[in-house]
Design a protein around this motif. Structure first.
Motif, PDB file in Angstrom:
ATOM      1  N   PHE A   1      33.113   0.606 -10.069  1.00 23.28           N
ATOM      2  CA  PHE A   1      33.716   1.310 -11.204  1.00 23.28           C
ATOM      3  C   PHE A   1      35.191   1.546 -10.903  1.00 23.28           C
ATOM      4  O   PHE A   1      35.596   1.615  -9.741  1.00 23.28           O
ATOM      5  CB  PHE A   1      33.035   2.666 -11.441  1.00 23.28           C
ATOM      6  N   ARG A   2      35.963   1.702 -11.961  1.00 22.62           N
ATOM      7  CA  ARG A   2      37.353   2.120 -11.846  1.00 22.62           C
ATOM      8  C   ARG A   2      37.493   3.477 -12.526  1.00 22.62           C
ATOM      9  O   ARG A   2      37.029   3.667 -13.656  1.00 22.62           O
ATOM     10  CB  ARG A   2      38.294   1.118 -12.499  1.00 22.62           C
ATOM     11  N   ARG A   3      38.113   4.431 -11.836  1.00 28.18           N
ATOM     12  CA  ARG A   3      38.300   5.755 -12.433  1.00 28.18           C
ATOM     13  C   ARG A   3      39.540   5.761 -13.312  1.00 28.18           C
ATOM     14  O   ARG A   3      40.581   5.211 -12.952  1.00 28.18           O
ATOM     15  CB  ARG A   3      38.420   6.810 -11.332  1.00 28.18           C
ATOM     16  N   GLU A   4      39.416   6.398 -14.507  1.00 21.95           N
ATOM     17  CA  GLU A   4      40.529   6.533 -15.434  1.00 21.95           C
ATOM     18  C   GLU A   4      40.677   7.997 -15.809  1.00 21.95           C
ATOM     19  O   GLU A   4      39.702   8.765 -15.801  1.00 21.95           O
ATOM     20  CB  GLU A   4      40.284   5.710 -16.704  1.00 21.95           C
ATOM     21  N   ASP A   5      41.895   8.391 -16.143  1.00 18.03           N
ATOM     22  CA  ASP A   5      42.094   9.770 -16.570  1.00 18.03           C
ATOM     23  C   ASP A   5      41.727   9.919 -18.043  1.00 18.03           C
ATOM     24  O   ASP A   5      41.239   8.969 -18.685  1.00 18.03           O
ATOM     25  CB  ASP A   5      43.533  10.224 -16.303  1.00 18.03           C
TER      26      ASP A   5
ATOM     27  N   ALA B   1      44.384   3.979 -15.503  1.00 18.86           N
ATOM     28  CA  ALA B   1      43.669   3.720 -14.265  1.00 18.86           C
ATOM     29  C   ALA B   1      44.149   4.636 -13.148  1.00 18.86           C
ATOM     30  O   ALA B   1      45.358   4.862 -12.983  1.00 18.86           O
ATOM     31  CB  ALA B   1      43.840   2.266 -13.850  1.00 18.86           C
ATOM     32  N   LEU B   2      43.189   5.167 -12.396  1.00 20.70           N
ATOM     33  CA  LEU B   2      43.494   5.987 -11.223  1.00 20.70           C
ATOM     34  C   LEU B   2      42.920   5.266 -10.004  1.00 20.70           C
ATOM     35  O   LEU B   2      41.808   5.511  -9.582  1.00 20.70           O
ATOM     36  CB  LEU B   2      42.855   7.376 -11.369  1.00 20.70           C
ATOM     37  N   GLY B   3      43.697   4.344  -9.457  1.00 21.09           N
ATOM     38  CA  GLY B   3      43.220   3.593  -8.307  1.00 21.09           C
ATOM     39  C   GLY B   3      42.544   2.303  -8.721  1.00 21.09           C
ATOM     40  O   GLY B   3      42.389   1.986  -9.909  1.00 21.09           O
ATOM     41  N   SER B   4      42.124   1.533  -7.724  1.00 20.16           N
ATOM     42  CA  SER B   4      41.499   0.234  -7.968  1.00 20.16           C
ATOM     43  C   SER B   4      39.986   0.380  -8.114  1.00 20.16           C
ATOM     44  O   SER B   4      39.420   1.440  -7.843  1.00 20.16           O
ATOM     45  CB  SER B   4      41.824  -0.722  -6.814  1.00 20.16           C
ATOM     46  N   GLN B   5      39.370  -0.703  -8.530  1.00 25.22           N
ATOM     47  CA  GLN B   5      37.923  -0.694  -8.701  1.00 25.22           C
ATOM     48  C   GLN B   5      37.239  -0.631  -7.336  1.00 25.22           C
ATOM     49  O   GLN B   5      37.606  -1.337  -6.405  1.00 25.22           O
ATOM     50  CB  GLN B   5      37.480  -1.952  -9.439  1.00 25.22           C
ATOM     51  N   SER B   6      36.257   0.247  -7.217  1.00 24.23           N
ATOM     52  CA  SER B   6      35.500   0.349  -5.971  1.00 24.23           C
ATOM     53  C   SER B   6      34.128   0.940  -6.281  1.00 24.23           C
ATOM     54  O   SER B   6      33.806   1.248  -7.430  1.00 24.23           O
ATOM     55  CB  SER B   6      36.241   1.202  -4.935  1.00 24.23           C
ATOM     56  N   TYR B   7      33.335   1.117  -5.245  1.00 25.55           N
ATOM     57  CA  TYR B   7      31.958   1.588  -5.417  1.00 25.55           C
ATOM     58  C   TYR B   7      31.950   3.118  -5.350  1.00 25.55           C
ATOM     59  O   TYR B   7      31.525   3.721  -4.362  1.00 25.55           O
ATOM     60  CB  TYR B   7      31.062   0.949  -4.362  1.00 25.55           C
TER      61      TYR B   7
END
Length: 814
Positions: free
Chosen positions: A199-203, A208-214
């Protein structure tokens, strides 16, 4: 002695667990278990497993830890369980309240253990379950050691906790993620593990808040370092997770925990110095780890160090360092000894290979030149994700051979008498006599040494003689085949007597409902002349303000503590009091929406003097867990209604009966049943009021972890961010800081406004509109249109796949 409880996803794993030193095994049968995709044994194999455990003096607990639909409970469960019950099944692990009721009525001698799927977080739920005959509980994995200790000390119940293996991101039993996005329900044993996806976290603005990760992938649990504390807390059973793992994994983990539990016992349970050997941790890492281990929630509430956000599956151990040489070519240095069959991988999945030859630590590994792709890097580490030598040694020690059961015996051969064999196993004794008699030998008489040698040939049986006394009169002949037959008869008689101690033969009362009795009664409830009442739930003050501005045609509002939350476990009671007053002044009922999960600190929040003064002013409470129900029972009703949310999962009539008995005045219909199943449920249990959620984003997960804290640090302030998955769906994540809980909601709201005829057939007393992440303006507009639908049936949203979803109302779960 504390019990070491091992997982078994197959009969082979069961044997491996017993041989490696488990005191008990938990396993699912062909149905109703939370691991539907394990290699679960059929009836004959599971009966063999029960016998195998009992002969070794071990216990077998069967998982019946899914939610059962009405027909499954009333027509299938009894015949499914009866053979195992009669064989001496030692206990069942249960999630469904209806199944608890059913077992107490139909199988009264069967110990019932409450699964972690019940989300047991305190003493209040335990006391309810004790009243219904439950003898052991498996509390939520998120509880601290102090919280677990409190349950034990205040209730006296047996407690079983997890000590090793995978951790769910969500409170167990509170997850609908797999169910809603893929149709595979964890409550039905079919979890697809979406928490292991990237998943990628978004505000809130979808930046986008950072890159896609687990972001939702937790590390595996390992508590070897904490064993003295865990045992010292009075926990009765230490549970290893892993029914989906191979038998070698089970054997390896069990053997190591057996070693340290035995060591702890030898130290009297209170060692002055406790040390875990690095090689044992290394073995556990080799078997399975996700970026190392965590000791879980025993001493920590949450945090990024508990997560495995780089890789969601087996990390392996560092095995080879690849580095570019100045003169060209590559150097592949072994960081540990490698063996043929070992599998090496890079974590970016760019390289995977199988070792062909033995390589010592520090030695060079020959690699195919075409396989190397460093993508501009100067060096890279390969990880060993399969240790063939370790797996082979575990297979040979615990899987391919059985641990022999030690027996003692006495053989007596006398002239003109049948031979007599006595066998002893613990306190159990049998005696058998041969059909043939011993006679004087014409030549080559039998002596004691020859008789002993023959009798001790227990071969492929489960037994081995620890001591055997042999008495043979001189000069007698007794055929070897007769000795073999005598040994066979003795072992059969001993086995029968050993297993006879567990068998249940009492007469059971059972009347299976005829299928006709399960048909839906279309007149199961008289339709309200004015239709169902409309209720609204809100999370924010803006949403509540929008509701009180247009109270017409609304019966009442569920107000969440979030509306007055000011920080972590902080609430402005004055603000909450004013909001309650404002709601009631416009003629609406005002019910307090309890936290999704109820922990000790949540309880203390409500027990502040100001909150205790405010609670009686609410018209009732929307409850989500058994602990919340137990809490309000202790307070007394004060004329208030207790509404059970759909997280109580009343899939069947007996579960509804359980809740009604415990004081629930209105039950929310479960989100995973389709219309026909809901109709059958309402027909099976027509008593009590029902409520149906017709609009709102459904909660997919409630977690003690915090996406915000784990990615950018704790702010102690509520906010909404989003998780974007690989298919670009965006899931809102609400930080419920007031009770330190994260809730992940579905990417689209539930919309049943196009199902008016079905809703009329169900005839719920109440329909609910649930606002979650909507703004005040959105709330006002949606509510206005929903009230029009409620009045004249006007459709609200576009069809599935666009603005909303019907959830499981049409499709249901398998």
């Amino acid at each position: 002695m504390v019990e070491l409880l091992a997982p078994a996803g197959s009969y082979e794993s069961l044997r491996a667990a017993v041989n490696a030193g488990a005191d008990a095994v938990y396993i699912g049968g062909s149905r109703f278990g939370a691991r539907a995709y394990a290699d679960n044994p059929d009836e004959d194999a599971l009966l063999d497993g029960i016998r195998y455990c009992h002969l070794h003096g071990k216990k077998l607990y069967m998982t019946v830890n899914t939610l059962l639909k009405e027909e499954e409970l009333e027509q299938e469960l009894y015949s499914y369980l009866l053979p195992y019950y009669q064989a001496g099944l030692d206990g069942v692990i249960v999630q469904d309240f209806g199944v608890v009721q059913y077992f107490m009525e139909r199988f009264p001698q069967l110990p019932v253990h409450a699964s972690t799927q019940m989300t047991i977080t305190g003493c209040d739920s335990v006391r309810i379950l004790q009243r219904h005959g439950v003898t052991r509980v498996v509390p939520a994995r998120e509880l601290s050691l102090n919280e677990v200790r409190q349950i034990i000390e205040e209730t006296g119940i047996e407690v079983e906790t997890f000590v090793h293996g995978a951790l769910c991101y969500c409170y167990s039993g509170q997850c609908l993620f797999s169910s809603m996005i893929g149709g595979r329900s964890g409550n039905r044993g079919r979890c697809a593990q979406p928490c292991r996806l990237p998943f990628r976290r978004e505000d809130g603005e979808r930046k986008a808040l950072g890159s896609q990760s687990y972001l939702l992938s937790t590390k595996d649990l390992c508590t070897l370092e904490l064993l003295p504390e865990i045992v010292g807390a009075g926990i009765a059973s230490l549970k290893i997770e892993g029914r989906m793992k191979r038998p070698e994994y089970t054997a390896g983990v069990v053997s190591i925990y057996r070693k340290y539990l035995d060591r702890l016992e030898q130290m009297g349970g209170k060692p002055k110095r406790w040390k875990v050997e690095p090689e044992d941790l290394r073995t556990l890492m080799d078997l399975y780890n996700r970026g190392g281990f965590t000791d879980g929630y025993y001493h920590q509430y949450n945090g990024p160090e508990m997560m495995s956000m780089e890789r969601p599956n087996h990390f392996g151990t560092e095995a080879v360092r690849l580095s570019e040489q100045k003169k060209g070519g590559w150097r592949a240095e072994a960081l540990e000894a490698l063996h043929p069959g070992d599998v090496l991988e890079s974590h970016d999945a760019s390289l995977e290979l199988t070792v062909k030859d033995e390589v010592k630590t520090g030695g060079n590994l020959a690699l195919p030149k075409k396989s190397i792709r460093l993508n501009g890097r100067k060096a890279m580490v390969l990880y060993r994700t399969k240790s063939e030598q370790l797996l082979r040694s575990l297979r040979e020690a615990y899987v391919e051979q059985d641990q022999k059961i030690k027996i003692n015996g006495a053989l007596k051969i006398s002239a003109w008498e049948p031979a007599i064999l006595e066998l002893y196993c613990g306190a159990v004794r049998v005696e058998v006599r041969s059909e043939e008699i011993a006679q004087p030998a014409e030549s080559r008489p039998m002596d004691a040494a020859a008789a002993r040698k023959q009798m001790e040939k227990t071969g492929n049986t489960l037994y081995a003689f620890e001591q055997l006394t042999v008495s043979v009169e001189d000069g007698l002949f007794f055929p070897l085949r007769a000795l073999n037959e005598l040994r066979r008869q003795g072992i059969e008689a001993l086995t029968e007597k050993l297993l006879g101690r567990y068998a249940r033969n009492e007469h059971l009362q059972h009347e299976e409902l005829d299928r006709a009795e399960l048909r839906v009664d279309k007149e199961h409830a008289s339709h309200r002349s004015d239709g169902p009442q409309l209720t609204v739930s809100v999370l924010t003050t803006d949403q509540l303000e929008a509701v009180v501005q247009q109270p017409e045609k609304i019966a009442g509002v569920y107000v969440d503590l979030l509306v007055a939350g000011t920080g972590r476990y902080q609430i402005d009671v004055g603000t909450l009091r004013a909001l309650v007053k404002k709601t009631k002044e416009v003629g609406l009922f005002c019910w307090l929406n309890f936290p999704p999960v109820f922990r000790e600190r949540d309880r203390r929040l409500l027990e502040q003097a100001a909150m205790q003064e405010l609670l009686p002013e609410f018209d009732g409470f929307l409850l989500h867990t058994l602990d919340e129900l137990g809490y309000v029972q202790l307070r007394g009703r004060d004329g208030q209604i207790w509404i059970g949310d759909d997280t109580f999962y009343a899939y069947n009539g007996k579960a509804s009966e359980f809740l009604i008995q415990e004081g629930i005045g209105r039950r929310t219909l479960p989100a995973e049943l389709n219309f026909k199943e809901l109709l059958q449920l309402c027909s099976a249990q027509p008593n009590g009021e029902t409520e149906l959620v017709v609009y709102g984003r459904q909660a997919l997960m409630h977690s003690a972890q915090c996406v915000t804290k784990n990615t950018s640090g704790c702010t102690q302030m509520p906010e909404c961010s989003y998780l974007k998955d690989r298919k670009r769906a965006e899931f809102p994540v609400v930080n419920r800081c007031v009770t330190c809980c994260n809730t992940i909601y579905n990417s689209v709201p539930l919309d049943l406004t196009g199902c008016r005829k079905e809703i009329e057939a169900l005839s719920p007393d109440v329909v609910r509109v649930a606002f979650t992440v909507e703004s005040g303006a959105e709330t006002a507009e949606i509510l206005k249109r929903l009230k029009q639908w409620h009045t004249d049936g006007q459709a609200f949203f576009a069809p599935d796949g666009q603005d909303g979803t019907r959830g499981h109302f049409r499709r249901g779960v398998e």
